[in-house]
Scaffold this motif. Structure first.
Motif, short mmCIF file in Angstrom:
data_model
loop_
_atom_site.label_atom_id
_atom_site.label_comp_id
_atom_site.label_asym_id
_atom_site.label_seq_id
_atom_site.Cartn_x
_atom_site.Cartn_y
_atom_site.Cartn_z
N ASP A 57 13.55 62.33 -56.54
CA ASP A 57 12.89 62.08 -55.25
C ASP A 57 13.60 62.87 -54.14
O ASP A 57 14.80 62.74 -53.95
N ILE A 111 6.64 62.92 -58.06
CA ILE A 111 5.99 62.10 -59.10
C ILE A 111 4.69 62.77 -59.56
O ILE A 111 4.41 62.83 -60.76
N LEU A 130 6.97 55.78 -60.48
CA LEU A 130 7.57 56.24 -61.74
C LEU A 130 7.32 55.21 -62.84
O LEU A 130 6.94 55.54 -63.97
N CYS A 140 5.08 55.80 -66.23
CA CYS A 140 5.65 55.56 -67.56
C CYS A 140 4.76 54.61 -68.36
O CYS A 140 4.44 54.86 -69.52
N TRP A 149 8.65 55.57 -54.74
CA TRP A 149 8.84 56.57 -55.80
C TRP A 149 9.17 55.86 -57.11
O TRP A 149 8.61 56.18 -58.16
#
Ligand code: PMP
Length: 420
Positions: free
Chosen positions: A174, A184, A226, A230, A222
Motif C-alpha cells: 500500500d 490492490i 486484500l 484473497c 487496503w
C-alpha cells in the motif's frame, strides 16, 4: 563515562553480528525499560529486543511465576508432549485472546522463532492449496530462513542467501507506487492474468505495518480489500504479526482495527512474554490438515516460555492495557510531530501508530546519525527501512510516562544538535 571493551566479541564472534555495532557496549543488567552496561552506564530502551520485550525486561510478575515454576521442578522442555504449562497457556489464550474477539484458530507451536512461524505458514498454505507461489510485498520482512527470506522484500537480506530465491512474487505494498496508484487493483489484475500462464498463488503474506521495512502502514481499506480479493480467488491470507502483534499497535492483534480474519496468523517475539523464545502459528480450523509429525522440531516445547506467556496474557484481561498503550502512543505522536515541525529542513515524516512509531527522514544517513547520537546520551533506538531512513521508536509497552518523555527529550535534544 567509561565504555566497556568489545575485544572478545571483535576477535571471537562472527562478522555477521550487527546490533553490537549500533550499540557498542557490553550490557549486563536490565529492568523494565532500562538497561545497564558493565561500566554502570544507564540506557532507556526504545528498542525492546526488536519487539520481544513488550512487557519490559525482567517483568516482576512474570519473573515470579518463572522462578516459582523452576523452583518446583516444573518441566522445562518437552518437545510437543502435553504438559500442565502448555495446557494453562492454551486455555488462557483461548479465553483471553481468541474467544472475546470471536476468533477460532488451532494453535501450532512451530518452533522458537518468528521465522519458524512463517515457514510453517508457507508450508501449510502450499500443502492446503497444492500451489507453490506465495505473494509477498515490497519492503516486507518475514525472517532469515530460506522460505521466509523468499517472501522478504529486501535486497541486502536476500543477498545473504547467495543464490536466487524461488516460489515468491513481490507485489507493491500500500502506497509503494505513490498515493494515486491503487495497488490492490494492480494485484487483482496480475492474479486475473491467466493469459500469461502465471499460476494462481497459494497465499499472500502481509504485515499490517512493515516494521523492518520502514514503518509503512497499510490502510484499513487496503487490508479489507486484500482480504476480499484473497477470499474471492481462493488464495489464503497470512498475516505476519510477529512484530506488530502482542499489542504493539494497541490491540493484541494488529489487524483487529481492520476487522479482517486471516486464514493463518504468525506470532512470536513478545508472545513468550519474558524474551523467552516462543512462536505460534494460528491456523483456521478447516486448514489444519497436517498429519501428526508432518511438521515438527525439537524446541516446540519451551515450557518456561509457556509459563511467562500465560502470565503475560493477564495484561489482556481488560481493555485497560490497550487504553494505556493508545494514550502513550498519543504522547509519542505529538512529540514526534513537534520535532518534525521544529526542524522542517530535516524533511521528517512521522509514521506508525500505538507504540510503533518513528520519523522517516528525507536526508540520507540522518536516521543513523540520530540513533548514534541518542545512544551516546543513554537512549537505545534502531533505524528501519531499506536505506535505514527511519528512526524507529519501539519501547516496552509497559514503559511509564516519565520514561517515555525522558527518552523523547533525549531524541529531541539529539535532533536539535544535529540540525544545528
Ligand atoms: N516477521 C516479522 C514481521 C519480523 O519483524 C521478524 C523479525 N524482525 C520476523 C518475522 C522473524 O522473526 P525471528 O527473527 O524471530 O525469526
Amino acid at each position: 563515562p567509561s565504555k566497556p571493551s568489545l575485544h572478545v566479541f571483535d576477535t571471537l564472534e562472527s562478522e555477521v553480528r550487527s546490533y553490537c555495532r549500533s550499540f557498542p557496549t557490553v550490557f549486563s543488567r536490565a529492568k523494565g525499560y532500562k538497561l545497564w552496561d558493565t561500566a554502570g552506564n544507564e540506557y532507556i530502551d526504545f528498542f525492546a529486543g526488536a519487539g520481544a520485550l513488550n512487557y519490559g525486561h525482567n517483568n516482576t510478575a512474570l519473573k515470579q511465576k518463572l522462578v516459582q515454576y523452576i523452583q518446583n521442578d516444573g518441566v522445562s522442555h518437552s518437545l510437543d508432549m502435553a504438559t500442565e504449562a502448555k495446557e494453562q497457556f492454551l486455555e488462557r489464550f483461548q479465553k483471553v485472546i481468541l474467544q472475546p474477539r470471536g476468533l477460532s484458530y488451532k494453535v501450532q507451536f512451530p518452533g522458537p522463532t518468528g521465522a519458524n512461524s512463517v515457514e510453517s505458514a508457507l508450508k501449510l498454505a502450499r500443502k492446503v492449496t497444492g500451489r507453490s507461489t506465495v505473494v509477498g510485498f515490497t519492503n516486507a520482512f518475514h525472517g532469515m530462513t530460506l522460505g521466509a527470506l523468499s517472501v522478504t522484500g529486501n535486497k541486502f537480506k536476500r543477498r545473504g542467501a547467495g543464490v536466487p530465491l524461488h516460489h515468491s512474487v513481490s507485489m507493491p505494498y500500500d502506497g509503494y507506487l505513490g498515493s494515486d496508484v491503487d495497488t490492490i487493483t494492480y494485484l487483482e489484475s496480475c492474479i486475473a492474468d491467466t493469459g500469461s500462464g502465471i499460476s494462481l498463488p497459494a497465499a499472500v503474506i502481509v504485515e499490517t505495518i512493515q516494521g523492518e521495512g520502514g514503518i509503512n502502514e497499510a490502510s484499513i481499506g487496503w487490508l479489507q480489500r486484500l482480504e476480499k480479493l484473497c477470499k474471492a480467488s481462493g488464495i489464503l491470507l497470512i498475516v505476519d504479526d510477529v512484530q506488530m502483534g502482542c499489542g504493539r499497535t494497541g490491540t493484541f492483534f494488529s489487524f483487529e482495527q481492520a476487522g479482517i480474519k486471516p486464514d493463518i496468523i504468525c506470532l512470536s517475539k513478545s508472545i513468550g512474554g519474558y524474551g523467552l523464545p516462543m512462536a505460534l502459528t494460528l491456523i483456521a480450523p478447516e486448514l489444519d490438515i497436517w498429519e501428526p509429525g508432518e511438521h515438527n522440531g525439537t524446541f516446540r516445547g519451551n515450557n518456561l516460555a509457556f509459563i511467562t506467556a500465560a502470565e503475560a496474557l493477564r495484561y489482556w484481561e481488560s481493555e485497560q492495557f490497550t487504553n494505556e498503550i493508545m494514550a502513550k502512543g498519543d504522547i509519542l505522536r505529538s512529540k514526534l510531530l513537534e520535532i518534525t515541525k521544529s526542524f522542517p529542513e530535516l524533511q521528517g515524516e512521522v509514521r506508525g501508530r500505538g507504540l510503533m512509531q518513528g520519523i522517516a527522514f528525507g536526508i540520507s544517513g540522518l536516521a543513523e546519525r540520530i540513533c548514534e547520537r541518542v545512544f551516546s546520551k543513554g537512549l537505545i533506538m534502531e533505524t528501519s527501512g531499506t536505506d535505514s531512513e527511519v528512526a524507529k521508536i519501539m519501547p516496552p509497552l509497559v514503559i511509564d510516562e516519565e520514561g517515555l518523555r525522558k527518552g523523547l527529550d533525549i531524541l529531541e535534544q539529539s535532533v536539535k544538535e544535529i540540525a544545528h
